[in-house]
Design a protein around this motif. Structure first.
Motif, mmCIF file in Angstrom:
data_model
loop_
_atom_site.group_PDB
_atom_site.id
_atom_site.type_symbol
_atom_site.label_atom_id
_atom_site.label_comp_id
_atom_site.label_asym_id
_atom_site.label_seq_id
_atom_site.Cartn_x
_atom_site.Cartn_y
_atom_site.Cartn_z
ATOM 1 N N TRP A 58 47.762 73.908 86.530
ATOM 2 C CA TRP A 58 47.864 72.852 85.776
ATOM 3 C C TRP A 58 48.133 73.252 84.147
ATOM 4 N N TRP A 59 47.820 74.793 84.014
ATOM 5 C CA TRP A 59 47.642 75.172 82.781
ATOM 6 C C TRP A 59 49.079 75.787 82.297
ATOM 7 N N GLY A 60 49.585 76.603 83.223
ATOM 8 C CA GLY A 60 51.003 77.031 82.949
ATOM 9 C C GLY A 60 52.206 77.117 83.935
ATOM 10 N N PHE A 166 30.028 79.240 71.418
ATOM 11 C CA PHE A 166 30.243 78.404 72.715
ATOM 12 C C PHE A 166 31.601 77.670 72.536
ATOM 13 N N LYS A 167 32.326 77.729 73.695
ATOM 14 C CA LYS A 167 33.754 76.900 73.620
ATOM 15 C C LYS A 167 33.501 75.640 74.429
ATOM 16 N N LEU A 168 33.642 74.717 74.023
ATOM 17 C CA LEU A 168 33.362 73.572 74.774
ATOM 18 C C LEU A 168 34.665 72.767 75.106
ATOM 19 N N LYS A 169 35.118 72.657 76.604
ATOM 20 C CA LYS A 169 36.434 72.232 76.891
ATOM 21 C C LYS A 169 36.179 70.597 76.626
ATOM 22 N N MET A 170 37.405 70.175 76.240
ATOM 23 C CA MET A 170 37.452 68.549 75.901
ATOM 24 C C MET A 170 38.867 68.124 76.808
ATOM 25 N N VAL A 197 35.983 74.053 70.201
ATOM 26 C CA VAL A 197 36.310 73.308 71.308
ATOM 27 C C VAL A 197 37.715 73.604 71.686
ATOM 28 N N ASP A 198 38.243 73.015 72.757
ATOM 29 C CA ASP A 198 39.392 73.531 73.466
ATOM 30 C C ASP A 198 39.685 72.185 74.151
ATOM 31 N N ILE A 199 40.991 71.622 73.379
ATOM 32 C CA ILE A 199 41.366 70.167 74.034
ATOM 33 C C ILE A 199 42.485 70.397 74.912
ATOM 34 N N ASN A 200 43.056 71.633 75.109
ATOM 35 C CA ASN A 200 43.997 71.871 75.966
ATOM 36 C C ASN A 200 45.342 71.123 76.016
ATOM 37 N N ALA A 201 45.694 70.921 74.522
ATOM 38 C CA ALA A 201 47.090 70.291 74.303
ATOM 39 C C ALA A 201 47.097 68.777 74.853
ATOM 40 N N ILE A 223 39.046 74.326 66.158
ATOM 41 C CA ILE A 223 39.771 73.782 67.499
ATOM 42 C C ILE A 223 40.745 74.250 67.879
ATOM 43 N N GLU A 224 40.862 74.439 69.198
ATOM 44 C CA GLU A 224 41.670 75.088 70.046
ATOM 45 C C GLU A 224 42.910 74.160 70.599
ATOM 46 N N GLN A 225 44.202 74.396 70.234
ATOM 47 C CA GLN A 225 45.224 73.653 70.956
ATOM 48 C C GLN A 225 45.010 72.049 71.116
ATOM 49 N N ALA A 248 45.695 78.420 68.195
ATOM 50 C CA ALA A 248 47.017 78.318 68.964
ATOM 51 C C ALA A 248 46.843 79.027 70.303
ATOM 52 N N ASP A 249 46.912 78.202 71.337
ATOM 53 C CA ASP A 249 46.691 78.884 72.768
ATOM 54 C C ASP A 249 48.064 78.595 73.521
ATOM 55 N N GLU A 250 48.157 77.264 74.287
ATOM 56 C CA GLU A 250 49.309 76.986 74.889
ATOM 57 C C GLU A 250 50.780 77.111 73.995
ATOM 58 N N SER A 251 50.611 76.935 72.774
ATOM 59 C CA SER A 251 51.647 77.151 71.874
ATOM 60 C C SER A 251 52.235 78.473 71.692
ATOM 61 N N VAL A 272 45.094 85.313 72.270
ATOM 62 C CA VAL A 272 46.023 86.350 72.867
ATOM 63 C C VAL A 272 45.235 86.623 74.119
ATOM 64 N N LYS A 273 46.122 86.244 75.268
ATOM 65 C CA LYS A 273 45.944 86.296 76.625
ATOM 66 C C LYS A 273 46.531 87.330 77.356
ATOM 67 N N THR A 274 46.305 88.270 77.830
ATOM 68 C CA THR A 274 47.320 89.284 78.648
ATOM 69 C C THR A 274 47.889 88.530 79.970
HETATM 70 MG MG MG Z 1 42.966 77.298 75.611
#
Ligand code: MG
Ligand code: MUC
Length: 373
Positions: A58-60, A166-170, A197-201, A223-225, A248-251, A272-274
């Motif tokens: 679902w992510w990438g 803490f990061k809260l997924k939304m 928070v991370d709204i995952n785009a 606020i993440e993505q 910015a994450d997915e971007s 930055v995700k390796t």
């Molecule tokens: Mg993310």
């Protein structure tokens, strides 16, 4: 004379149970599938890398299964016969046979780096620029959970001092309900912890403009993505108008993406995700671009296990540009480990394992136990 030539590349998929369901915007994970890639040199030195996506495609668009076929059929053949220190040459060769497929490429590139470091008997960090730090702050992430469960989990981790942010997924709920949930949590915690928070785009421009101010008012720090991957101009509008940090994450899935985010002033922090970037080499390029522009970097996770987490941690401990901490908590979300010594987490930080390569050794009995047949 050490023979660094790659003799073989093996892969196996590990299915590792999680300590609790981890609910993302559009799916829930109860186990994590890890593609374990092992590179063996002619001298018998073995390096490992992990192909991991956060709970599936679902992510990438990649999954353990797609990564396995890309590595086995297309990527390993261009690496076998090359030396493990020929990382730039193998990266170029991989580009020639597979477009994108960065999560799969990262697993093989990191396994090469691990084998190279072990052959030289040095920590992986030594091949990534040397020592900038020996530990880094580590944020913990909660999926979309009921309020009381979130309060219990966070206060427990605060009391043990394992985490302080803490990061809260939304994104899984109706925006108004989602924001109310987060605002209620912030009120219950009353400033005891840093909340992001991370709204995952998942929000469009209208939804973001309507509902982000409520999160800012609730005291959310970052606020993440919030909005779609390719809509850099929307992220830039939000970043330039709202009084809160954006990440910015997915971007950002390549150095060029990082350049675009910097050029358009679309975020103050880059995740930055390796994994998503295709390995350590490309990740270093992203950090260099961000740092030159004064944009902070966060050592982020795709919920890797210990091997992948350690590789990212070595990069985070080699690059001064990682000045917005990390979320390298993946092994803690797994109900069991498959390495002999766990990575150390305490006082809100994660600590670099010592020893050659990643500094970790596989627990082969556990690997067998988790291997998908
Ligand atoms: Mg993310
Ligand atoms: C993401 O998008 O950041 C990182 C932590 C988490 O819970 O989800 C991952 C993916």
């Amino acid at each position: 004379m050490t023979n660094l030539t790659i003799r073989s590349v093996e892969t196996r998929i590990l299915d590792v149970p999680l300590i609790r369901p981890h609910k993302f915007a559009t799916s829930t994970a109860t186990a994590q599938s890890v593609l374990l890639v092992s590179v063996t040199t002619e001298d018998g030195v073995v390096g490992h890398g992990e192909g991991v996506t956060p709970g599936g495609p679902w992510w990438g668009g990649e999954s353990a299964e797609t990564m396995q076929i890309l590595v086995e059929k297309y990527l390993a053949p261009v690496a076998i016969g090359r030396r493990v220190d020929e990382v730039p040459a193998v990266l170029d060769a991989m580009e020639g046979v597979v477009s994108r497929g960065r999560f799969a490429k990262a697993a093989l590139e990191i396994a090469m780096f691990d084998a190279w470091a072990r052959a030289l008997d040095v920590p992986l960090r030594s091949l990534l620029g040397g020592a900038a730090r020996d530990s880094i702050e580590c944020t913990w992430a909660l999926g979309a959970m009921p309020l009381d469960e979130m309060v219990d989990e966070i206060t427990g981790l605060l009391d043990s001092d394992r985490h302080r942010s803490f990061k809260l997924k939304m994104g899984a709920l109706d925006p108004a309900e989602d924001v109310a949930r987060i605002a209620a949590l912030a009120e219950r915690l009353d400033g005891r912890a840093s909340l992001r928070v991370d709204i995952n785009a998942r929000w469009d421009r209208l939804t973001a403009n309507m509902y982000l101010p409520g999160l800012v008012e609730a005291g959310i720090e970052l606020i993440e993505q919030p909005t779609p991957t390719e809509q850099i101009e929307v992220l830039a509008e939000l970043n330039q108008t709202l009084p809160v940090q954006f990440m910015a994450d997915e971007s950002v899935q390549s150095p060029h993406d990082a350049l675009e985010v910097v050029r358009r002033d679309a975020a103050g922090v880059i995740a930055v995700k390796t994994t998503k970037l295709g390995g350590l080499t490309r990740s270093k390029e992203v950090v260099a671009i961000a740092r030159a522009a004064g944009v902070a970097c966060h050592a982020a996770t795709s919920l890797e296990g210990p091997i992948g987490t350690a590789a990212s941690l070595h990069l985070a401990c080699a690059e001064p540009g990682f000045n917005y901490g990390s979320e390298l908590f993946g092994p803690l979300l797994m109900a069991e480990s498959y390495v002999t010594e766990p990575i150390r987490y305490e006082s809100g930080r994660v600590f670099l394992p010592e020893g050659p390569g990643t500094g970790l050794e596989l627990d082969h009995d556990a690997v067998e136990r988790f291997t998908r047949r």
